[in-house]
Design a protein around this motif. Structure first.
Motif, PDB file in Angstrom:
ATOM      1  N   ALA A 182       0.212  -0.996  -0.129  1.00 32.00           N
ATOM      2  CA  ALA A 182      -0.217   0.054   0.001  1.00 32.00           C
ATOM      3  C   ALA A 182       0.911   1.357   0.284  1.00 32.00           C
ATOM      4  N   GLN A 183       2.322   1.014   0.588  1.00 31.07           N
ATOM      5  CA  GLN A 183       3.087   2.935   0.531  1.00 31.07           C
ATOM      6  C   GLN A 183       3.652   2.765  -0.446  1.00 31.07           C
ATOM      7  N   LEU A 184       3.935   1.084  -1.435  1.00 30.07           N
ATOM      8  CA  LEU A 184       4.208   1.644  -2.562  1.00 30.07           C
ATOM      9  C   LEU A 184       3.596   1.973  -3.911  1.00 30.07           C
ATOM     10  N   GLY A 185       1.880   1.820  -3.958  1.00 29.44           N
ATOM     11  CA  GLY A 185       0.660   1.924  -4.225  1.00 29.44           C
ATOM     12  C   GLY A 185       0.760   1.016  -5.427  1.00 29.44           C
ATOM     13  N   HIS A 186       0.449   0.081  -5.020  1.00 30.84           N
ATOM     14  CA  HIS A 186       0.369  -1.697  -5.306  1.00 30.84           C
ATOM     15  C   HIS A 186      -0.949  -2.289  -4.507  1.00 30.84           C
ATOM     16  N   TRP A 187      -1.492  -2.598  -5.407  1.00 34.75           N
ATOM     17  CA  TRP A 187      -2.837  -3.473  -4.616  1.00 34.75           C
ATOM     18  C   TRP A 187      -2.150  -5.138  -5.033  1.00 34.75           C
ATOM     19  N   VAL A 188      -2.767  -5.473  -3.564  1.00 38.77           N
ATOM     20  CA  VAL A 188      -2.360  -7.374  -3.692  1.00 38.77           C
ATOM     21  C   VAL A 188      -3.284  -8.153  -3.355  1.00 38.77           C
ATOM     22  N   PRO A 189      -3.737  -8.813  -5.264  1.00 38.83           N
ATOM     23  CA  PRO A 189      -4.302  -9.649  -5.379  1.00 38.83           C
ATOM     24  C   PRO A 189      -4.378 -11.214  -4.658  1.00 38.83           C
ATOM     25  N   TRP A 190      -5.479 -11.679  -4.500  1.00 40.54           N
ATOM     26  CA  TRP A 190      -5.177 -13.127  -3.743  1.00 40.54           C
ATOM     27  C   TRP A 190      -4.534 -14.170  -4.638  1.00 40.54           C
ATOM     28  N   ASP A 191      -4.956 -13.988  -5.848  1.00 39.16           N
ATOM     29  CA  ASP A 191      -5.160 -15.279  -6.374  1.00 39.16           C
ATOM     30  C   ASP A 191      -3.032 -15.248  -6.950  1.00 39.16           C
ATOM     31  N   LEU A 192      -2.741 -14.678  -6.570  1.00 38.60           N
ATOM     32  CA  LEU A 192      -0.841 -14.350  -6.553  1.00 38.60           C
ATOM     33  C   LEU A 192      -0.559 -14.567  -5.105  1.00 38.60           C
ATOM     34  N   VAL A 193      -1.053 -15.247  -3.511  1.00 39.23           N
ATOM     35  CA  VAL A 193      -0.622 -15.667  -2.759  1.00 39.23           C
ATOM     36  C   VAL A 193       0.370 -16.656  -3.012  1.00 39.23           C
ATOM     37  N   PHE A 194       1.497 -17.041  -2.200  1.00 34.93           N
ATOM     38  CA  PHE A 194       1.724 -18.045  -2.843  1.00 34.93           C
ATOM     39  C   PHE A 194       2.663 -18.631  -0.717  1.00 34.93           C
ATOM     40  N   ALA A 195       2.663 -19.903  -1.092  1.00 27.35           N
ATOM     41  CA  ALA A 195       3.122 -20.138   0.420  1.00 27.35           C
ATOM     42  C   ALA A 195       3.744 -21.706   0.753  1.00 27.35           C
ATOM     43  N   ASP A 196       3.999 -21.697   1.973  1.00 28.59           N
ATOM     44  CA  ASP A 196       5.036 -22.837   1.518  1.00 28.59           C
ATOM     45  C   ASP A 196       5.667 -23.263   3.078  1.00 28.59           C
ATOM     46  N   ALA A 197       4.733 -24.924   3.564  1.00 30.02           N
ATOM     47  CA  ALA A 197       4.816 -24.537   4.942  1.00 30.02           C
ATOM     48  C   ALA A 197       5.758 -25.756   5.864  1.00 30.02           C
ATOM     49  N   ALA A 198       7.022 -25.470   6.383  1.00 30.61           N
ATOM     50  CA  ALA A 198       7.800 -26.328   6.998  1.00 30.61           C
ATOM     51  C   ALA A 198       7.916 -26.615   6.003  1.00 30.61           C
ATOM     52  N   VAL A 199       9.291 -25.876   5.743  1.00 32.12           N
ATOM     53  CA  VAL A 199      10.631 -26.362   4.179  1.00 32.12           C
ATOM     54  C   VAL A 199      11.515 -25.510   4.290  1.00 32.12           C
ATOM     55  N   SER A 200      12.601 -25.913   4.134  1.00 39.34           N
ATOM     56  CA  SER A 200      13.493 -24.842   4.624  1.00 39.34           C
ATOM     57  C   SER A 200      14.090 -24.196   3.582  1.00 39.34           C
ATOM     58  N   GLY A 201      14.655 -23.229   3.493  1.00 36.35           N
ATOM     59  CA  GLY A 201      14.811 -21.504   2.618  1.00 36.35           C
ATOM     60  C   GLY A 201      16.650 -22.142   1.211  1.00 36.35           C
ATOM     61  N   THR A 202      16.640 -24.066   2.295  1.00 41.39           N
ATOM     62  CA  THR A 202      18.081 -24.205   1.514  1.00 41.39           C
ATOM     63  C   THR A 202      17.339 -25.100   0.110  1.00 41.39           C
ATOM     64  N   SER A 203      16.735 -25.253   0.404  1.00 36.56           N
ATOM     65  CA  SER A 203      15.668 -26.351  -0.673  1.00 36.56           C
ATOM     66  C   SER A 203      15.270 -25.615  -1.817  1.00 36.56           C
ATOM     67  N   ALA A 204      15.412 -24.928  -2.901  1.00 33.24           N
ATOM     68  CA  ALA A 204      14.743 -24.596  -4.430  1.00 33.24           C
ATOM     69  C   ALA A 204      13.207 -25.652  -4.984  1.00 33.24           C
ATOM     70  N   ALA A 205      13.475 -26.504  -4.382  1.00 31.01           N
ATOM     71  CA  ALA A 205      12.408 -27.760  -4.879  1.00 31.01           C
ATOM     72  C   ALA A 205      11.094 -27.316  -3.848  1.00 31.01           C
ATOM     73  N   ARG A 206      10.497 -26.216  -3.700  1.00 30.13           N
ATOM     74  CA  ARG A 206       9.284 -25.661  -3.472  1.00 30.13           C
ATOM     75  C   ARG A 206       8.446 -25.392  -3.533  1.00 30.13           C
ATOM     76  N   ARG A 207       6.926 -26.099  -3.410  1.00 32.59           N
ATOM     77  CA  ARG A 207       5.893 -25.924  -4.080  1.00 32.59           C
ATOM     78  C   ARG A 207       5.196 -24.577  -4.377  1.00 32.59           C
ATOM     79  N   GLY A 208       5.247 -23.678  -3.164  1.00 33.82           N
ATOM     80  CA  GLY A 208       5.287 -22.193  -3.097  1.00 33.82           C
ATOM     81  C   GLY A 208       6.349 -22.187  -4.353  1.00 33.82           C
ATOM     82  N   TYR A 209       7.098 -21.592  -4.163  1.00 29.72           N
ATOM     83  CA  TYR A 209       8.258 -21.164  -4.716  1.00 29.72           C
ATOM     84  C   TYR A 209       8.001 -21.287  -6.107  1.00 29.72           C
ATOM     85  N   GLN A 210       8.065 -22.644  -6.887  1.00 32.32           N
ATOM     86  CA  GLN A 210       8.027 -22.843  -7.574  1.00 32.32           C
ATOM     87  C   GLN A 210       7.194 -21.964  -8.587  1.00 32.32           C
ATOM     88  N   MET A 211       5.584 -22.216  -7.900  1.00 29.63           N
ATOM     89  CA  MET A 211       4.747 -21.335  -8.603  1.00 29.63           C
ATOM     90  C   MET A 211       4.752 -19.862  -8.734  1.00 29.63           C
TER      91      MET A 211
END
Length: 906
Positions: A182-211
């Motif tokens: 909001a500070q930068l003047g952008h709107w956040v749509p829900w359909d581009l919200v991605f998530a990964d739960a209980a997954v280490s950041g050392t791996s790039a093979a994360r479903r939400g990250y790849q999406m």
């Protein structure tokens, strides 16, 4: 804000609407529909709730990394669910999104894009997020060109590292990202919200990250801004972080960190990104080192650092007063102890593997059948791990393997660590298995590994380790037959025959059952009393010759050994002065020759000291009985011994006159090594003698050529059946002898006399013997001869005739029975008389009641001799008996005459 921002999508969610404009919704690949109950409330077919925020053509991708775990793990997630937040976390995330957006845009025209922040709306968002995450075919799609093409829109990605992190981290980072957007003047749509739960950041093979990265690439040139809470939330790997920065540059997007102040639009952003990448990867490396240091220290001081394995359990540590000991963090100290409930199953597994020679898969099947440990998920690898666990012998080992992690694919490769680098500690109170049993299990594992190693020379046969086959024959071309078909009808074939390798012409398959049954039947038939006598005579003759041999002078051999030792020492001295390959080769040759001469000397001295005891008939008979019992035992016990008994079985194939392929097996039967092994295991008194015969290379070889064809049982017994019937044996006595019905005996006799092949009733189409008056279809009707056998035998022994017994059964039980059925019932219960009569050719004596006097029998015999052609009824009238009695006496006289003739011939 322009009024054109009010889309007609709000009408679908029960929101206030304005009819002054309409807007095409954003088409995304993430929306896969709503559950049935929500679709009833939100009846509009389009657009979905996620299009509330997806109404523009320029998108902002929003990365949020979190370090908190949301909720407890109730079950192990599947591969597709890895990284998916649980329901409570997604619901809290959806509520945070709605409440924050309403707070940020509540006073502007853009607030009309948002629905009410209620439970139904949040549940709808959760379902759409989950469906998109689990949809492996999900592909992002570009937004449509609309009147809002200049309005920037944003999306969110969530991640947390482990299930022990702060459960509120998702909401906190999402709130930071929404405020920054909001500070930068952008709107956040829900359909581009991605998530990964209980997954280490050392791996790039994360479903939400790849999406998220896929959405950036598809929206290339349209996404102007990418927000993350901080760089470490996107990736903890330096290379992957730099790859992300390059992707942003190629797509023309701006990467901004909400809390660490990173902005890719700054002049020094690449240097800052490299520094952040190194710092985060270094943080992970340091954290990993600290964890390893703490684990090693805990293992050194004797603490439990892993969950208890099968056979053990954790119990609280108690102080002197019997109260649990609590550490500085308020946790109860626990210690590992032996679980008495599972100890017997651990011992059972080792016994089945070592003594029973069962495979890990069969042990796992046995455990699952008995629900060992309250589970039905045992498999081969689980049992293999159990068999190699050194804790069972009172020794715990740590650091036997290490993991090599691939950050791009997320795969871990296990690498074995040299045994010298293992960390060990003694735990004698946890011992369950003896050292001998454990070493025997490891030796068998090595043997199994060598048996499947095709490059290893002199590898053990597979029948010696996993005995799924009793006999593993070899083709005449030299190729070992392999299993071509598995299952109930397992069969073997030659793999070289298909390409005619080694000029092999063997075609087709041969059933394993036929091969094993034909060879074993031949071996059984060869273990006759004549074979016992031959073994006894030849073995004792060999032993007598060995005892009478003069004592061999060992002095020349001892002098040769002494000279070889001098030569070895001499060449070793020369090698130290002038090392060369020739000297090494010469020393090796001398050492090999020295070993052979020393072994020969030991063998001679051992024979001179031992005086073998001659065998007797009882010892040989017991030895062959052990072989007979072994041939009828389980495959795991019989296979290794049968391999020594028959050696290599060579199978060849020929074509007979009818152009039919005939398989033939050739082998040698050698009883001595098998008898030596069996008597040694059973600790027989004659075991040293058999061992002496075996070590002396004395053999009793018998050549065997066996056609591998099945012979029907009726063909096997037909000649003997015809011989006994010709000798005078009755149908009933033969039925009792061969344990078959009288109708089957008559059919086989007809085949033996005429050669006409009988037409047997097919299996599965047996006649229905169920009575018509049966009410229940499942009731099984027992045959009359089985049902009344004991009753008939008892009343027959009391002196009643079969006619009287049949009348009693008819009156008392209402069952009509014929005379042959009554006789069969008696022979089934009391078979001794019928079997003896069949062997001698006489009529069986079924405890009949003699109502005539001896002089009456003598009169019947006299009249039969004087009047051979007279009718039996006339003689019966003269004597005062029945015609059947006269007929029976005539058969007895005929049988006695034949016996006298046989004795006279002898």
């Amino acid at each position: 804000m322009s009024k054109s921002l009010r889309p007609n999508v709000r009408e679908s969610f029960g929101l206030r609407t304005s009819s002054s404009f309409s807007l095409l919704p954003v088409q995304t690949g993430r929306s896969t529909g709503l559950p049935g109950q929500i679709q009833d409330k939100f009846t509009a077919p389009e657009p979905s709730l996620r299009t509330i925020a997806g109404t523009t053509s320029v998108s902002l991708l929003f990365f949020v990394g979190i370090g908190g775990a949301i909720g407890g793990r109730t079950r192990r997630k599947s591969t597709n669910e890895r990284g998916l937040p649980d329901n409570s976390a997604l619901l809290a995330l959806a509520k945070t999104y709605l409440e924050t957006q309403l707070r940020l845009y509540g006073s502007v025209e853009l607030s009309r894009l948002l629905p009410r922040a209620d439970k139904q709306t949040a549940a709808c968002l959760v379902d759409e997020f989950r469906n998109a995450f689990l949809d492996l075919d999900w592909r992002p799609s570009s937004p449509l060109e609309t009147s809002l093409s200049l309005t920037p829109v944003a999306a969110v990605y969530l991640r947390y590292s482990c299930d022990k992190s702060n459960p509120r981290s998702l909401d906190q980072q999402l709130r930071n990202c929404l405020e920054k957007a909001a500070q930068l003047g952008h709107w956040v749509p829900w359909d581009l919200v991605f998530a990964d739960a209980a997954v280490s950041g050392t791996s790039a093979a994360r479903r939400g990250y790849q999406m998220a990265k896929a959405a950036i690439e598809v929206e290339s040139g349209r996404i102007g801004l990418v927000l993350i809470d901080e760089i470490g939330r996107a990736a903890r790997d330096a290379i992957e972080t730099l790859k992300l920065g390059r992707l942003m540059d190629n797509c023309g997007s701006r990467l901004v960190g909400c809390t660490d102040g990173f902005d890719s639009s700054h002049a020094h952003s690449k240097m800052m990104l490299s520094m952040f990448a190194m710092v985060h990867e270094h943080f992970v490396d340091q954290l990993r080192g600290k964890v390893r240091r703490g684990t090693d220290d805990a293992f050194r001081i004797g603490k439990n650092i892993r969950p208890p394995s099968f056979g053990y359990k954790l119990v609280p540590c108690l102080d002197a007063e019997g109260c649990p000991i609590v550490d500085t963090k308020g946790r109860v100290d626990v210690q590992k102890v032996v679980d008495d409930e599972h100890v017997e199953w651990v011992i059972k597994a080792f016994e089945m593997y070592v003594d029973g020679r069962k495979s890990p898969s069969k042990i796992a099947a046995f455990f699952n059948d008995h629900e060992v440990g309250g589970r039905k998920t045992w498999d081969g690898p689980n049992v293999t791990q159990l068999l190699t666990r050194r804790t069972y012998i009172g020794e715990e080992v740590e650091g036997m393997t290490r993991n090599c992690f691939d950050s791009e694919s997320g795969k871990r490769t296990t690498i074995k660590v040299p045994e010298s680098e293992w960390k060990r500690r003694d735990v004698p109170h946890l011992r369950i298995i003896s050292d001998e049993m454990f070493e025997a299990a490891q030796a068998r594992r090595r043997q199994c590994r060598d048996a499947h190693d095709t490059k290893l020379k002199n590898a053990p046969a597979r029948t010696a380790v996993y005995s799924n086959l009793l006999i593993r024959p070899v083709c005449s071309c030299g190729t070992r037959l392999v299993i071509g078909r598995t299952g109930e009808h397992k069969s073997l074939f030659c793999p070289s025959a298909r390409d005619h390798k080694h000029k092999c012409q063997m075609g087709g398959y041969k059933s394993v059952r036929i091969i094993e049954s034909c060879i074993l039947d031949h071996v059984r038939s060869s273990l006759t009393p004549a074979c016992e006598q031959e073994v006894l005579e030849r073995a004792n003759k060999f032993l007598a010759d060995e005892i009478n041999k003069p004592v061999k002078d060992t002095k020349p051999l001892e002098r040769t050994i002494k000279e070889l030792k001098k030569k070895v020492a001499l060449y070793l001295d020369k090698f130290e002065e002038n090392p060369s390959e020739a000297a090494i080769s010469r020393v090796n040759d001398y050492e090999q020759s020295l070993k052979e001469r020393e072994a020969e000397l030991r063998d001679i001295k051992s024979r001179q000291l031992s005086t073998p005891v001659p065998l007797d008939a009882e010892a040989v008979s017991k030895a062959l009985d052990q072989i007979r019992q072994l041939l009828n035992s389980d495959k795991e016990d019989a296979a290794p011994v049968i391999e020594k008994l028959v050696g290599q079985v060579v199978v060849s194939q020929t074509t007979n006159a009818a152009k039919k392929r005939v398989w033939t097996a050739k082998f040698l039967i050698n009883l001595v090594p098998v008898v030596a092994e069996l008597t040694a295991k059973s600790q027989c008194l004659n075991a040293p003698t058999w061992e002496y015969l075996h070590l002396s290379d004395w053999t009793l070889l018998t050549d065997a050529i066996v056609p591998l064809e099945t012979v029907p049982p009726y063909v096997q017994i037909a000649p003997e059946l015809l011989r006994l019937h010709t000798s005078g044996a009755s149908i009933e006595s033969l039925a009792a002898l061969f344990k078959k019905s009288t109708s089957v005996i008559r059919t086989i006799l007809k085949f033996a006399q005429t050669g006409e092949k009988p037409q047997w009733e097919p299996k599965g189409k047996k006649r229905d013997r169920r009575k018509k008056g049966r009410e229940k279809e499942g009731d099984k009707v027992e045959c009359k001869y089985l049902q009344f056998g004991e009753l008939i035998a008892e009343r027959r022994e009391l002196g009643e005739t079969f006619r009287e017994i049949r009348g009693f059964i008819s009156n008392e039980y209402g069952v009509k029975m014929s005379h042959p059925t009554a006789v069969r019932a008696y022979d089934h219960v009391r078979p001794a008389a019928a079997i003896a009569a069949a062997a001698s050719g006489r009529m069986p004596s079924r405890n009949s009641k003699n109502v005539l006097r001896p002089e009456q029998y003598d009169e019947i015999r006299r009249l039969l001799c004087l009047q051979p052609r007279v009718k039996y009824a006339d003689i019966a009238a003269q004597v005062g008996c029945s015609a059947a009695t006269v007929s029976s006496e005539k058969r007895r006289m005929t049988a006695e005459t034949k016996d006298e003739a046989k004795r006279a011939d002898k």
